[in-house]
Design a protein around this motif. Sequence first.
Motif, PDB file in Angstrom:
ATOM      1  N   GLY A 122       0.807  -1.207   0.000  1.00 17.78           N
ATOM      2  CA  GLY A 122       0.000   0.000   0.000  1.00 17.78           C
ATOM      3  C   GLY A 122       0.839   1.255   0.000  1.00 17.78           C
ATOM      4  O   GLY A 122       0.474   2.265  -0.610  1.00 17.78           O
ATOM      5  N   GLN A 123       2.011   1.166   0.650  1.00 17.84           N
ATOM      6  CA  GLN A 123       2.904   2.323   0.694  1.00 17.84           C
ATOM      7  C   GLN A 123       3.687   2.480  -0.601  1.00 17.84           C
ATOM      8  O   GLN A 123       3.676   3.544  -1.223  1.00 17.84           O
ATOM      9  CB  GLN A 123       3.880   2.172   1.872  1.00 17.84           C
ATOM     10  CG  GLN A 123       4.915   3.300   1.941  1.00 17.84           C
ATOM     11  CD  GLN A 123       5.922   3.087   3.058  1.00 17.84           C
ATOM     12  OE1 GLN A 123       5.760   2.197   3.887  1.00 17.84           O
ATOM     13  NE2 GLN A 123       6.966   3.903   3.069  1.00 17.84           N
ATOM     14  N   TYR A 124       4.360   1.395  -1.031  1.00 15.14           N
ATOM     15  CA  TYR A 124       5.249   1.505  -2.182  1.00 15.14           C
ATOM     16  C   TYR A 124       4.509   1.406  -3.506  1.00 15.14           C
ATOM     17  O   TYR A 124       4.935   1.983  -4.505  1.00 15.14           O
ATOM     18  CB  TYR A 124       6.358   0.451  -2.091  1.00 15.14           C
ATOM     19  CG  TYR A 124       7.361   0.814  -1.027  1.00 15.14           C
ATOM     20  CD1 TYR A 124       8.434   1.642  -1.317  1.00 15.14           C
ATOM     21  CD2 TYR A 124       7.209   0.368   0.278  1.00 15.14           C
ATOM     22  CE1 TYR A 124       9.341   2.005  -0.338  1.00 15.14           C
ATOM     23  CE2 TYR A 124       8.099   0.719   1.266  1.00 15.14           C
ATOM     24  CZ  TYR A 124       9.174   1.539   0.945  1.00 15.14           C
ATOM     25  OH  TYR A 124      10.053   1.907   1.928  1.00 15.14           O
ATOM     26  N   GLY A 125       3.387   0.654  -3.523  1.00 13.14           N
ATOM     27  CA  GLY A 125       2.585   0.614  -4.739  1.00 13.14           C
ATOM     28  C   GLY A 125       2.014   1.983  -5.055  1.00 13.14           C
ATOM     29  O   GLY A 125       1.924   2.394  -6.214  1.00 13.14           O
ATOM     30  N   GLY A 126       1.626   2.716  -4.006  1.00 11.39           N
ATOM     31  CA  GLY A 126       1.118   4.070  -4.206  1.00 11.39           C
ATOM     32  C   GLY A 126       2.171   4.995  -4.770  1.00 11.39           C
ATOM     33  O   GLY A 126       1.879   5.873  -5.597  1.00 11.39           O
ATOM     34  N   THR A 127       3.416   4.817  -4.356  1.00 14.34           N
ATOM     35  CA  THR A 127       4.515   5.628  -4.882  1.00 14.34           C
ATOM     36  C   THR A 127       4.652   5.431  -6.379  1.00 14.34           C
ATOM     37  O   THR A 127       4.819   6.394  -7.149  1.00 14.34           O
ATOM     38  CB  THR A 127       5.834   5.254  -4.184  1.00 14.34           C
ATOM     39  OG1 THR A 127       5.723   5.528  -2.786  1.00 14.34           O
ATOM     40  CG2 THR A 127       7.008   6.039  -4.774  1.00 14.34           C
ATOM     41  N   ILE A 128       4.577   4.174  -6.829  1.00 14.86           N
ATOM     42  CA  ILE A 128       4.720   3.871  -8.247  1.00 14.86           C
ATOM     43  C   ILE A 128       3.584   4.488  -9.047  1.00 14.86           C
ATOM     44  O   ILE A 128       3.799   5.092 -10.109  1.00 14.86           O
ATOM     45  CB  ILE A 128       4.778   2.336  -8.454  1.00 14.86           C
ATOM     46  CG1 ILE A 128       6.095   1.786  -7.913  1.00 14.86           C
ATOM     47  CG2 ILE A 128       4.617   1.981  -9.928  1.00 14.86           C
ATOM     48  CD1 ILE A 128       6.168   0.280  -7.877  1.00 14.86           C
ATOM     49  N   VAL A 129       2.355   4.343  -8.560  1.00 14.44           N
ATOM     50  CA  VAL A 129       1.207   4.919  -9.255  1.00 14.44           C
ATOM     51  C   VAL A 129       1.349   6.436  -9.356  1.00 14.44           C
ATOM     52  O   VAL A 129       1.101   7.031 -10.412  1.00 14.44           O
ATOM     53  CB  VAL A 129      -0.115   4.544  -8.545  1.00 14.44           C
ATOM     54  CG1 VAL A 129      -1.275   5.351  -9.114  1.00 14.44           C
ATOM     55  CG2 VAL A 129      -0.391   3.049  -8.698  1.00 14.44           C
ATOM     56  N   ASP A 130       1.764   7.063  -8.264  1.00 16.04           N
ATOM     57  CA  ASP A 130       1.939   8.518  -8.286  1.00 16.04           C
ATOM     58  C   ASP A 130       2.997   8.934  -9.304  1.00 16.04           C
ATOM     59  O   ASP A 130       2.850   9.957  -9.991  1.00 16.04           O
ATOM     60  CB  ASP A 130       2.326   9.023  -6.896  1.00 16.04           C
ATOM     61  CG  ASP A 130       1.163   8.963  -5.906  1.00 16.04           C
ATOM     62  OD1 ASP A 130       0.012   8.848  -6.365  1.00 16.04           O
ATOM     63  OD2 ASP A 130       1.422   9.015  -4.687  1.00 16.04           O
ATOM     64  N   GLN A 131       4.065   8.155  -9.406  1.00 20.26           N
ATOM     65  CA  GLN A 131       5.109   8.473 -10.381  1.00 20.26           C
ATOM     66  C   GLN A 131       4.583   8.349 -11.805  1.00 20.26           C
ATOM     67  O   GLN A 131       4.873   9.189 -12.664  1.00 20.26           O
ATOM     68  CB  GLN A 131       6.311   7.543 -10.185  1.00 20.26           C
ATOM     69  CG  GLN A 131       7.137   7.873  -8.961  1.00 20.26           C
ATOM     70  CD  GLN A 131       8.340   6.963  -8.844  1.00 20.26           C
ATOM     71  OE1 GLN A 131       8.187   5.742  -8.751  1.00 20.26           O
ATOM     72  NE2 GLN A 131       9.513   7.536  -8.863  1.00 20.26           N
ATOM     73  N   LEU A 132       3.812   7.296 -12.076  1.00 22.04           N
ATOM     74  CA  LEU A 132       3.255   7.113 -13.421  1.00 22.04           C
ATOM     75  C   LEU A 132       2.281   8.245 -13.760  1.00 22.04           C
ATOM     76  O   LEU A 132       2.248   8.719 -14.905  1.00 22.04           O
ATOM     77  CB  LEU A 132       2.550   5.756 -13.509  1.00 22.04           C
ATOM     78  CG  LEU A 132       3.457   4.519 -13.470  1.00 22.04           C
ATOM     79  CD1 LEU A 132       2.625   3.249 -13.359  1.00 22.04           C
ATOM     80  CD2 LEU A 132       4.344   4.455 -14.708  1.00 22.04           C
ATOM     81  N   LYS A 133       1.522   8.666 -12.769  1.00 24.69           N
ATOM     82  CA  LYS A 133       0.591   9.770 -13.014  1.00 24.69           C
ATOM     83  C   LYS A 133       1.349  11.059 -13.295  1.00 24.69           C
ATOM     84  O   LYS A 133       0.947  11.863 -14.145  1.00 24.69           O
ATOM     85  CB  LYS A 133      -0.340   9.934 -11.814  1.00 24.69           C
ATOM     86  CG  LYS A 133      -1.392   8.842 -11.694  1.00 24.69           C
ATOM     87  CD  LYS A 133      -2.334   9.093 -10.518  1.00 24.69           C
ATOM     88  CE  LYS A 133      -3.427   8.037 -10.452  1.00 24.69           C
ATOM     89  NZ  LYS A 133      -4.365   8.266  -9.316  1.00 24.69           N
ATOM     90  N   ARG A 134       2.450  11.267 -12.587  1.00 21.60           N
ATOM     91  CA  ARG A 134       3.248  12.476 -12.830  1.00 21.60           C
ATOM     92  C   ARG A 134       3.824  12.472 -14.242  1.00 21.60           C
ATOM     93  O   ARG A 134       4.000  13.530 -14.852  1.00 21.60           O
ATOM     94  CB  ARG A 134       4.391  12.570 -11.825  1.00 21.60           C
ATOM     95  CG  ARG A 134       3.990  13.041 -10.442  1.00 21.60           C
ATOM     96  CD  ARG A 134       5.191  13.557  -9.681  1.00 21.60           C
ATOM     97  NE  ARG A 134       5.762  14.742 -10.335  1.00 21.60           N
ATOM     98  CZ  ARG A 134       6.944  15.273 -10.008  1.00 21.60           C
ATOM     99  NH1 ARG A 134       7.677  14.722  -9.057  1.00 21.60           N
ATOM    100  NH2 ARG A 134       7.388  16.345 -10.634  1.00 21.60           N
TER     101      ARG A 134
END
Length: 315
Positions: A122-134
């Motif tokens: 939940g912590q690191y998967g969210g980081t990846i999604v946020d990066q892809l969105k950026r």
Amino acid sequence: MAMEKTFNASEAEPRLTAMWEEAGAFRAGANRSRDESFTIMIPPPNVTGALHVGHAFNNTLQDILIRWHRMRGFDTLWQPGQDHAGIATQMQVEKMLAATGQPSRGELGRQKFLEKVWEWKGQYGGTIVDQLKRLGCSCDWNRNAFTMAGAEGDPRIGHENSPNFHDAVIKVFVEMYEQGLIYRGKRLVNWDPHFETAISDLEVENLEVAGHMWHFKYPLANGATYTYVEKDADGNVTLEEERDYIAIATTRPETMLGDGAVAVHPDDARYAPIVGQLCEIPVGPKEHRRLIPIITDEYPDMNFGSGAVKITGAH
């Protein structure tokens, strides 16, 4: 309103992302005007960390294809997700548990440990999604998938918790196995003696350390003997003696039980009289020792160690 002199990416990125999501611009079927479909299953980045420049390049190419087909009216889907990267993720979670003083994997048990993996994801998967969105990746974020299945009745809500991804992988592996396309075999693995688990090559740091050369006597079978002769560069005899063994020099004595042969260079006159004979692996009672052949090969260096090399399978 005057246009800003410089583009403010930190302001524009979240604003545009929110606008796209609110409009459903990237959902499957958005802007569809024809029956043809186009889909890319994102190569799921490992959930073990953040993205790097290789991901940025790869996803940019995918985004170009996706947006081009969407603009042309295809029923388009860019399926996002993250890979559970089983062994690597397990190691990261175990390190976290140890660092925070929590019970170990063995103490927690399988189900409780899986819950910890989901928390970590939940912590690191969210980081990846946020990066892809950026990056502006036009994925259908409502379909974001994680390749580790949740248990039946799992309280986590959303498409990503559907077990069909996990089941699909198992189904394909079973079918490929039944078709003889893949097989399961025993292989050497990296072992972590602290966490007592196999670990991936990515988790291994290779270090060069000074070794020690051990010398062992491998007795010749049936009490055989030969005349061992050493000569200097001018051909003068410097050592001559009767031996009932062949000397092995190795930095890895612990692999001795796996030895399958002893190799000497074909031009090494010291061992010529015993090539083709058998010798004992010097471990255990003499009557139970395994015999291995003495063979020739170009690999041994006549000027290194004893010139005789033990040959160990899978080593």
